[in-house]
Design a protein around this motif. Structure first.
Motif, short mmCIF file in Angstrom:
data_model
loop_
_atom_site.label_atom_id
_atom_site.label_comp_id
_atom_site.label_asym_id
_atom_site.label_seq_id
_atom_site.Cartn_x
_atom_site.Cartn_y
_atom_site.Cartn_z
N PHE A 97 0.80 -1.32 0.11
CA PHE A 97 0.12 0.00 -0.08
C PHE A 97 0.82 1.21 0.02
O PHE A 97 0.54 2.32 -0.70
CB PHE A 97 -0.98 -0.11 1.12
CG PHE A 97 -2.17 -0.90 1.03
CD1 PHE A 97 -3.37 -0.45 0.96
CD2 PHE A 97 -2.17 -2.29 0.74
CE1 PHE A 97 -4.36 -0.93 0.87
CE2 PHE A 97 -2.95 -3.02 0.58
CZ PHE A 97 -4.35 -2.44 0.52
N ALA A 134 -4.98 -2.84 -4.64
CA ALA A 134 -5.90 -2.48 -3.75
C ALA A 134 -5.43 -1.23 -2.92
O ALA A 134 -6.07 -0.53 -2.65
CB ALA A 134 -5.92 -3.87 -2.60
N GLN A 138 -7.32 2.55 -2.96
CA GLN A 138 -7.48 3.03 -1.60
C GLN A 138 -6.87 4.53 -1.67
O GLN A 138 -7.35 5.46 -1.49
CB GLN A 138 -6.92 2.32 -0.64
CG GLN A 138 -7.01 3.02 0.75
CD GLN A 138 -6.56 2.21 1.92
OE1 GLN A 138 -7.15 1.06 2.22
NE2 GLN A 138 -5.59 2.69 2.75
N SER A 139 -5.53 4.46 -2.32
CA SER A 139 -4.87 5.75 -2.17
C SER A 139 -5.65 6.67 -3.33
O SER A 139 -5.53 7.91 -3.06
CB SER A 139 -3.58 5.55 -2.59
OG SER A 139 -2.74 4.87 -1.50
N HIS A 141 -8.55 6.83 -4.13
CA HIS A 141 -9.96 7.49 -3.49
C HIS A 141 -9.82 8.52 -2.67
O HIS A 141 -10.42 9.58 -2.48
CB HIS A 141 -10.88 6.13 -2.93
CG HIS A 141 -11.56 5.39 -3.91
ND1 HIS A 141 -12.55 5.96 -4.78
CD2 HIS A 141 -11.80 4.05 -4.15
CE1 HIS A 141 -12.99 4.99 -5.56
NE2 HIS A 141 -12.56 4.00 -5.08
N THR A 142 -8.71 8.11 -1.61
CA THR A 142 -8.23 8.94 -0.69
C THR A 142 -7.74 10.47 -1.15
O THR A 142 -8.11 11.39 -0.66
CB THR A 142 -6.90 8.71 0.35
OG1 THR A 142 -7.68 7.35 0.88
CG2 THR A 142 -6.79 9.62 1.28
N ARG A 270 -2.60 3.82 8.29
CA ARG A 270 -3.37 2.76 7.47
C ARG A 270 -3.00 1.49 8.31
O ARG A 270 -3.79 0.59 8.34
CB ARG A 270 -2.91 2.81 6.19
CG ARG A 270 -3.74 1.81 5.32
CD ARG A 270 -3.09 1.81 3.83
NE ARG A 270 -1.76 1.28 3.79
CZ ARG A 270 -0.82 2.00 3.49
NH1 ARG A 270 -1.05 3.29 3.05
NH2 ARG A 270 0.51 1.52 3.24
N GLN A 312 -10.37 7.24 7.93
CA GLN A 312 -9.99 6.02 7.77
C GLN A 312 -10.97 5.34 8.55
O GLN A 312 -11.34 4.12 8.04
CB GLN A 312 -8.51 5.87 7.98
CG GLN A 312 -7.53 6.70 7.02
CD GLN A 312 -7.78 6.66 5.83
OE1 GLN A 312 -7.66 5.43 4.99
NE2 GLN A 312 -7.97 7.69 4.86
N ASP A 315 -14.55 5.00 7.06
CA ASP A 315 -14.52 4.33 6.02
C ASP A 315 -14.61 2.79 6.26
O ASP A 315 -15.28 2.09 5.61
CB ASP A 315 -13.54 4.63 5.01
CG ASP A 315 -13.70 6.00 4.48
OD1 ASP A 315 -14.81 6.68 4.57
OD2 ASP A 315 -12.77 6.52 3.96
N LYS A 316 -13.71 2.21 7.25
CA LYS A 316 -13.63 0.94 7.52
C LYS A 316 -15.03 0.36 8.20
O LYS A 316 -15.38 -0.53 7.92
CB LYS A 316 -12.51 0.86 8.42
CG LYS A 316 -12.34 -0.70 8.90
CD LYS A 316 -11.93 -1.65 7.69
CE LYS A 316 -11.48 -3.10 7.98
NZ LYS A 316 -11.25 -3.90 7.05
N GLN A 319 -17.78 0.04 5.67
CA GLN A 319 -17.50 -1.19 5.19
C GLN A 319 -17.93 -2.37 5.80
O GLN A 319 -18.49 -3.38 5.23
CB GLN A 319 -16.08 -1.25 4.64
CG GLN A 319 -15.66 -2.54 3.76
CD GLN A 319 -14.36 -3.13 4.11
OE1 GLN A 319 -13.42 -2.47 4.46
NE2 GLN A 319 -14.31 -4.57 4.09
#
Length: 367
Positions: A97, A134, A138-139, A141-142, A270, A312, A315-316, A319
């Motif tokens: 990541f 992945a 993620q990055s 979108h951020t 993260r 963060q 968002d988690k 989900q």
């Protein structure tokens, strides 16, 4: 003299560089150990010897079988965060990541709004490749990027300018060749960043590749540090190996300096937000003041580091609320909050809705 067994493949360039790092760190620390490079397939010989310490590449086939009963002081390293680490073993895992974060920050510094991920046939099913993808998603979108799914189609349709992060330098080289066949200018129309800073692929490329360097020598050094920290404190440690250096070639437009503090902070957050970390732990890890840290996040994302952590975690949580049947309390703890009540307070403050209501609305939307 104690014996350190190394289960690596000396025929592979990456493993040879890891070995260099191991040897350099052993010499730097003046450790009284002999290095023994052996085949991980010769189980009979391995079990016939006494080993004080073991370092092994967990990605090698059947290496877990070879490690059985060799030494209580064992460390494994791996190129992706997949599968369980055997009980009692220390580990060092490549932060895929973080590699994606580094590439995307470069695109952001250069003003790109549309980005995509590209991988060759040889890479696409590898776990490390899937993990880098992945990380890219993620990055991206951020960072607020527009994500292009089909890179070759986008190039054919002349959707320029476009920044492309590639799973490896091999994939980057193949994308450069594809662009040339399409009469597309690199980097003016398509900017390309590979991964691994692979000498062979860079030599084969028609133009010097820009690449996020994954330094296996430093990985080897971290393996030794982690192994002997585990020996000293009599407990297993699980460490993440991160790379934040982008080496510019001629497939990117500029050599703007990366904000390594920001990338390092993002990677730490993260990997640790589920542990109820505080800002003090982030600043200590990055060795900067809170004022400096917040200024970097505000400049890049328009929010403080604390707000970034909250985002963060939310968002988690969202989900997990949608994709699992876990209790709200269990979800809170997976997201770094002590209990359901705390998570509910954050949801109400940030989203004006409770976690339970958010889950109900998501379920109704599916009907």
């Amino acid at each position: 003299m104690k014996k350190l067994l190394l289960l690596l493949d000396s025929m592979i360039y990456f493993d040879r560089q890891v070995l260099k790092g191991i040897q350099a760190k052993v010499e730097e620390l003046s450790l009284k150990v002999e290095l023994h490079l052996e085949s991980y397939t010769d189980n009979e010989y391995l079990r016939s010897q006494k080993w004080d310490y073991v370092i092994a590449d967990l990605n090698k086939p059947n290496v877990i079988d070879a490690l059985q009963e060799l030494s209580p002081h064992t460390l494994v390293f791996r190129n992706h965060d997949g599968g369980e680490i055997p009980a009692g073993y220390s580990s060092v895992t490549v932060d895929n990541f973080g590699l994606a974060d580094t590439a995307l920050q470069s695109f952001k510094n250069s003003g790109y709004q549309a980005v995509g991920y590209y991988t060759s046939q040889q890479d696409k099913n590898a776990q490390w490749c899937l993990e880098r993808h992945a990380g890219f998603i993620q990055s991206a979108h951020t960072g607020g990027f527009a994500i292009i799914d089909d890179i070759e189609q986008a190039i054919a349709n002349k959707q320029f300018p476009l920044g492309v992060y590639c799973s490896s330098d091999r994939s980057a080289r193949k994308l450069v060749n594809f662009c040339y066949r399409q009469s597309v200018s690199v980097p003016e129309q398509v900017s390309i960043i590979g991964t691994d800073y692979d000498d062979t692929e860079r030599m084969l490329s028609s133009i010097p590749l820009s690449s996020v360097a994954l330094n296996p020598v430093e990985l080897g050094k971290l393996c030794i540090e982690t192994l002997f920290k585990a020996v000293r404190y009599k407990r297993a440690y699980q460490e993440v190996f991160s790379s934040y250096e982008l080496i510019h070639g001629r497939t990117t437009l500029s050599a703007l300096k990366l904000d390594t503090i920001l990338v390092k902070a993002e990677s730490f957050i993260r990997n640790n937000f589920h542990r109820n970390i505080k800002i003090k732990q982030v600043t200590d890890y990055c060795r900067v003041s809170r004022k400096t840290l917040d200024s970097r996040f505000i400049e890049s994302y328009g929010e403080t580091a604390h707000q970034f952590i909250t985002r963060q975690r939310l968002d988690k949580a969202k989900q997990l609320l949608v994709s699992t049947e876990d209790s709200i309390d269990a979800i809170a703890k997976q997201c770094g909050y002590p209990n359901q009540s705390y998570l509910s307070q954050v949801f109400l403050k940030q989203l004006s809705i409770t976690p339970n209501r958010y889950r109900q609305q998501s379920e109704q939307a599916k009907l």
